[in-house]
Design an enzyme around this catalytic site. Structure first.
Site, PDB file in Angstrom:
ATOM      1  N   SER A 147       0.858  -1.186   0.000  1.00 29.66           N
ATOM      2  CA  SER A 147       0.000   0.000   0.000  1.00 29.66           C
ATOM      3  C   SER A 147       0.890   1.230   0.000  1.00 29.66           C
ATOM      4  O   SER A 147       2.075   1.154   0.371  1.00 29.66           O
ATOM      5  CB  SER A 147      -0.881  -0.009   1.258  1.00 29.66           C
ATOM      6  OG  SER A 147      -1.513   1.239   1.454  1.00 29.66           O
ATOM      7  N   TYR A 183      -1.673  -1.063  10.741  1.00 27.13           N
ATOM      8  CA  TYR A 183      -1.822  -1.256   9.297  1.00 27.13           C
ATOM      9  C   TYR A 183      -0.607  -0.719   8.541  1.00 27.13           C
ATOM     10  O   TYR A 183      -0.040  -1.408   7.685  1.00 27.13           O
ATOM     11  CB  TYR A 183      -3.088  -0.559   8.797  1.00 27.13           C
ATOM     12  CG  TYR A 183      -3.297  -0.713   7.305  1.00 27.13           C
ATOM     13  CD1 TYR A 183      -3.689  -1.938   6.766  1.00 27.13           C
ATOM     14  CD2 TYR A 183      -3.103   0.355   6.434  1.00 27.13           C
ATOM     15  CE1 TYR A 183      -3.879  -2.102   5.405  1.00 27.13           C
ATOM     16  CE2 TYR A 183      -3.281   0.205   5.066  1.00 27.13           C
ATOM     17  CZ  TYR A 183      -3.673  -1.027   4.560  1.00 27.13           C
ATOM     18  OH  TYR A 183      -3.846  -1.174   3.207  1.00 27.13           O
TER      19      TYR A 183
END
Length: 259
Positions: A142, A155
């Protein structure tokens, strides 16, 4: 990468980026192993892809947050005598909020899926690829992997791990016939933010899963190590290169602060 008539395995295949990987790979003539928790969604997708592209699809409903799941998945593929040419480690989710206020169990599951499952799946399927001197591993990281994320601390850390892990294995295997590649999307129009439970984690214009996967496959064909779909996402990922670490944290923290 020629995957026509060969087997690709996609985790998190029931929706979003994983579903789009399945569709795009089916269009290229790849047989598919689709993995996610939702068997009904996988069955529907499998039927559609088999009908539309004349390929074979195996559905394996499994929760990859369980420590034993990657090995059970690998063993099922062995029993079915499937040689996986392309492994797409896509499954993942995020949590959002003050670290100490988020369920510890939920964050543990986040680490198990985003990190442990990626490592274990790669460790299990890589040896067969090396024996054939042929294979590809796509790990979905990401833009979150390029800087710490206040209010999404776990995350961001998991996606930084995936990016670093993939880069390292690209180097180890660059002359052994196996390609490693990291996909680093920004905000994407998927169920991701529904699972997170807030839209505050969405930064910038959302790309479609189709755009993200098409960019990934084009970049992979060019032998790139990683790709960040979207020029704004690319510039955002470079933030920490041009400002101090404290200022980067302030900017990102203000964006992601819970309302």
């Amino acid at each position: 990468m020629n995957i026509q008539g060969k087997w690709s395995l996609v985790t998190g295949a029931s929706s979003g980026i994983g579903e789009q990987f399945a569709i795009q790979l089916a269009k290229q003539g790849s047989h598919l192993v689709l993995v996610a928790r939702s068997k009904n969604k996988l069955d529907d997708l499998a039927a559609e892809l088999e009908r539309s592209y004349n390929i074979k699809v195996e559905v394996i409903a499994m929760d990859l947050t369980e420590a034993s799941a990657p090995r059970e998945l690998f063993q099922q593929c062995q029993l079915l005598k499937l040689e996986i040419e392309l492994l797409v480690n896509n499954a993942g989710f995020a949590t959002h909020g003050m670290f100490e206020q988020i369920s510890g169990q939920r964050q543990h599951e986040e680490i198990m899926l985003n990190v442990a499952a990626v490592v274990n799946m790669t460790h299990l399927f890589l040896p067969d690829m090396l024996r054939r001197s042929s294979g590809t591993v796509i790990n979905v990281s990401s833009t979150a992997g390029f800087q710490p994320l206040p209010y999404m601390a776990v995350y961001g850390a998991t996606k930084a791990f995936v990016l670093s892990f993939t880069d390292a294995l690209w180097w180890e295997n660059r002359d052994r016939g196996v390609q490693f590649f990291a996909l680093c999307p920004g905000s994407t129009d998927t169920d991701f933010f529904t699972v997170v439970g807030t839209d505050e984690a969405s930064v910038g214009k959302k790309a479609t899963p189709q755009q993200v996967v098409e960019t990934a496959l084009r970049s992979l064909a060019k032998k790139k190590i990683y790709t960040i779909p979207g020029s704004q996402n690319y510039l955002g990922a470079q933030l920490s290169r041009f400002v101090t670490r404290k200022l980067s944290l302030r900017i990102v923290g203000n964006m992601l602060r819970p309302k």
